[in-house]
Design a protein around this motif. Structure first.
Motif, PDB file in Angstrom:
ATOM      1  N   UNK A 103       0.830  -1.208   0.000  1.00 16.49           N
ATOM      2  CA  UNK A 103       0.000   0.000   0.000  1.00 16.49           C
ATOM      3  C   UNK A 103       0.868   1.263   0.000  1.00 16.49           C
ATOM      4  N   UNK A 104       1.869   1.277   0.846  1.00 14.71           N
ATOM      5  CA  UNK A 104       2.761   2.435   0.895  1.00 14.71           C
ATOM      6  C   UNK A 104       3.493   2.601  -0.436  1.00 14.71           C
ATOM      7  N   UNK A 105       3.912   1.504  -1.050  1.00 15.26           N
ATOM      8  CA  UNK A 105       4.576   1.587  -2.347  1.00 15.26           C
ATOM      9  C   UNK A 105       3.668   2.156  -3.418  1.00 15.26           C
ATOM     10  N   UNK A 106       2.401   1.796  -3.393  1.00 18.00           N
ATOM     11  CA  UNK A 106       1.445   2.324  -4.362  1.00 18.00           C
ATOM     12  C   UNK A 106       1.252   3.826  -4.164  1.00 18.00           C
ATOM     13  N   UNK A 107       1.148   4.255  -2.913  1.00 17.10           N
ATOM     14  CA  UNK A 107       1.027   5.682  -2.634  1.00 17.10           C
ATOM     15  C   UNK A 107       2.278   6.430  -3.107  1.00 17.10           C
ATOM     16  N   UNK A 108       3.432   5.846  -2.854  1.00 12.52           N
ATOM     17  CA  UNK A 108       4.685   6.475  -3.260  1.00 12.52           C
ATOM     18  C   UNK A 108       4.729   6.678  -4.772  1.00 12.52           C
ATOM     19  N   UNK A 109       4.249   5.715  -5.526  1.00 10.37           N
ATOM     20  CA  UNK A 109       4.342   5.771  -6.976  1.00 10.37           C
ATOM     21  C   UNK A 109       3.235   6.586  -7.621  1.00 10.37           C
ATOM     22  N   UNK A 136      -0.333  11.950  -5.842  1.00  9.32           N
ATOM     23  CA  UNK A 136       0.314  13.252  -6.086  1.00  9.32           C
ATOM     24  C   UNK A 136       0.768  13.944  -4.808  1.00  9.32           C
ATOM     25  N   UNK A 137       0.064  13.722  -3.714  1.00  8.17           N
ATOM     26  CA  UNK A 137       0.383  14.410  -2.464  1.00  8.17           C
ATOM     27  C   UNK A 137       1.571  13.782  -1.736  1.00  8.17           C
ATOM     28  N   UNK A 138       2.074  12.653  -2.181  1.00  6.70           N
ATOM     29  CA  UNK A 138       3.137  11.936  -1.470  1.00  6.70           C
ATOM     30  C   UNK A 138       4.393  12.791  -1.310  1.00  6.70           C
ATOM     31  N   UNK A 139       4.619  13.716  -2.232  1.00  6.32           N
ATOM     32  CA  UNK A 139       5.838  14.532  -2.176  1.00  6.32           C
ATOM     33  C   UNK A 139       5.794  15.569  -1.055  1.00  6.32           C
ATOM     34  N   UNK A 140       4.650  15.775  -0.434  1.00  4.59           N
ATOM     35  CA  UNK A 140       4.531  16.747   0.655  1.00  4.59           C
ATOM     36  C   UNK A 140       4.921  16.058   1.971  1.00  4.59           C
ATOM     37  N   UNK A 192       4.826  16.549   5.275  1.00  2.00           N
ATOM     38  CA  UNK A 192       3.951  16.299   6.426  1.00  2.00           C
ATOM     39  C   UNK A 192       2.843  15.306   6.103  1.00  2.00           C
ATOM     40  N   UNK A 193       2.308  15.394   4.897  1.00  3.48           N
ATOM     41  CA  UNK A 193       1.290  14.421   4.497  1.00  3.48           C
ATOM     42  C   UNK A 193       1.884  13.017   4.433  1.00  3.48           C
ATOM     43  N   UNK A 194       3.057  12.908   3.843  1.00  3.51           N
ATOM     44  CA  UNK A 194       3.703  11.604   3.723  1.00  3.51           C
ATOM     45  C   UNK A 194       3.977  10.999   5.095  1.00  3.51           C
ATOM     46  N   UNK A 195       4.507  11.793   6.012  1.00  2.00           N
ATOM     47  CA  UNK A 195       4.821  11.265   7.330  1.00  2.00           C
ATOM     48  C   UNK A 195       3.563  10.874   8.093  1.00  2.00           C
ATOM     49  N   UNK A 196       2.517  11.684   7.967  1.00  2.00           N
ATOM     50  CA  UNK A 196       1.269  11.323   8.653  1.00  2.00           C
ATOM     51  C   UNK A 196       0.700  10.037   8.077  1.00  2.00           C
ATOM     52  N   UNK A 197       0.733   9.900   6.757  1.00  2.00           N
ATOM     53  CA  UNK A 197       0.230   8.672   6.127  1.00  2.00           C
ATOM     54  C   UNK A 197       1.004   7.461   6.619  1.00  2.00           C
ATOM     55  N   UNK A 198       2.327   7.577   6.675  1.00  2.00           N
ATOM     56  CA  UNK A 198       3.144   6.462   7.151  1.00  2.00           C
ATOM     57  C   UNK A 198       2.781   6.099   8.583  1.00  2.00           C
ATOM     58  N   UNK A 199       2.659   7.096   9.432  1.00  2.06           N
ATOM     59  CA  UNK A 199       2.321   6.832  10.831  1.00  2.06           C
ATOM     60  C   UNK A 199       0.980   6.120  10.955  1.00  2.06           C
ATOM     61  N   UNK A 200       0.012   6.546  10.147  1.00  6.11           N
ATOM     62  CA  UNK A 200      -1.323   5.964  10.258  1.00  6.11           C
ATOM     63  C   UNK A 200      -1.380   4.557   9.670  1.00  6.11           C
ATOM     64  N   UNK A 201      -0.668   4.329   8.569  1.00  4.81           N
ATOM     65  CA  UNK A 201      -0.643   2.976   7.995  1.00  4.81           C
ATOM     66  C   UNK A 201       0.022   2.006   8.962  1.00  4.81           C
ATOM     67  N   UNK A 202       1.134   2.421   9.545  1.00  2.00           N
ATOM     68  CA  UNK A 202       1.817   1.562  10.509  1.00  2.00           C
ATOM     69  C   UNK A 202       0.928   1.306  11.719  1.00  2.00           C
ATOM     70  N   UNK A 203       0.247   2.322  12.191  1.00  2.00           N
ATOM     71  CA  UNK A 203      -0.618   2.160  13.365  1.00  2.00           C
ATOM     72  C   UNK A 203      -1.714   1.134  13.117  1.00  2.00           C
TER      73      UNK A 203
END
Length: 345
Positions: free
Chosen positions: A276-282, A285-289, A291-302
């Motif tokens: 899922x994280x790899x798909x978001x990365x690729x 569009x917002x992945x390059x931001x 704070x958004x990227x870090x929040x997404x990572x934190x929430x997916x891991x949680x």
């Protein structure tokens, strides 16, 4: 069914089972075009692999020796229609990558192509013997590696090798049975031996209980970025970092502890997280931001590590697990709701 890896128990048995199943499959679907091998090595060749597309065989590889040997050859036959052809540079670059080395030719490599053959700007013309007849071909060498390519009436024959100065004569193979029968023996020779003891699970558990998940994602994110850069240059992926296996194992074992899952379930859960994280990365569009990227990572891991759904992206994560396209749309709505999509992230 899960993927069997070299370090897993049952590796050798699994190889034999796969070899026998593939042998039966090839017996049922012989190619309608000629397959080539070395004229003077009938007793040593083995079926190294093949590819199928839409139920049709589009490539057959006959091996002579193993990649771990000082010298070896791999003869690949492909029909002239319906095949994708890698450039000679890419075939050589693959061999360097397998040794953990960068291909010593700078810049972008010629792209693979179909139905025409890709460019070969660093090759030289040469004659090879095919069915007893001198035949025009191309040859390219870089250090100990070499690749030849000959275009015949029905097929294209590409021979890749190491430690070989001259290409032996090629001949059309009239019976593949003996090559198929030796497949299991040669695949078993790749058995790495006894499975090593698991690396002790260590990390800052008390202050960072999700360290293993975050460490794995940091590694896979960096790997995807590197691979994307290599793909842009038509170059193969580099060798995996030595930490690849230990970090996967650490995340899986930590997942077992946190969710009391079986090894199989934990592996599937962690694999889904990485996917899922790899798909978001690729594709997001917002992945390059940042704070958004870090929040997404934190929430997916949680959600992965706890099973809790008490984060704003929980619905998007669930949607992605069911249908990735719908999940990406849900993730975009999540990003928009954060109030950062217009430049504040």
């Amino acid at each position: 069914m899960g993927i069997i890896r070299p370090e897993d128990e049952g590796w050798t048995g699994a190889l034999r089972e796969v070899a026998e199943r593939q042998r039966a499959e090839l017996d049922l679907h012989p190619p309608p075009w000629p397959v080539y091998g070395l004229a003077d090595s009938v007793e040593s060749g083995w079926l190294a692999g093949w590819s199928r597309q839409d139920g049709i065989t589009v490539s057959i590889e006959i091996g002579y020796g193993l990649p771990v040997d000082e010298s070896w050859l791999l003869v690949e036959t492909q029909p002239r229609t319906g095949s994708f052809f890698h450039s000679l540079d890419r075939l050589l670059a693959d061999q360097f990558a397998a040794q953990g080395r960068d291909y010593p030719v700078p810049g972008e490599l010629p792209a693979g192509s179909a139905p025409d053959l890709p460019a070969a700007p660093r090759s030289q013309p040469v004659e090879v013997m095919v069915d007893g007849t001198p035949t025009s071909a191309l040859v390219q060498r870089v250090e100990a590696y070499v690749v030849w390519r000959a275009v015949l009436d029905e097929v294209v024959v590409t021979v890749t090798g190491r430690g070989v100065s001259t290409l032996p004569a090629l001949v059309r193979l009239t019976d593949l049975d003996s090559y198929v029968s030796r497949r299991g023996e040669h695949m078993t020779a790749l058995d790495p031996g006894p499975r090593p003891e698991p690396v002790p699970l260590t990390g800052p558990d008390s202050t960072q209980p999700l360290w293993a998940h975050h460490g794995l994602l940091a590694m896979t994110i960096a790997r995807r970025a590197e691979n994307a850069a290599r793909r842009a240059l038509n170059r193969p992926h580099g060798r995996l970092d030595a930490e690849w296996g230990p970090r996967w194992d650490a995340a899986i074992r930590r997942q077992q502890e946190l969710r009391e899952q079986s090894g199989t379930d934990a592996r599937e859960t962690v694999t889904a997280m990485v996917a899922q994280v790899g798909d978001l990365q690729e594709r997001a569009p917002w992945w390059r931001r940042d704070r958004l990227r870090q929040r997404a990572l934190n929430e997916v891991v949680w959600v992965t590590a706890t099973g809790e759904q008490n984060v704003r992206s929980a619905a998007a994560q669930l949607a992605w697990s069911v249908q990735p396209e719908a999940g990406l749309d849900a993730w975009q709505r999540w990003a928009d709701e954060q109030g950062w999509a217009e430049g504040r992230g």
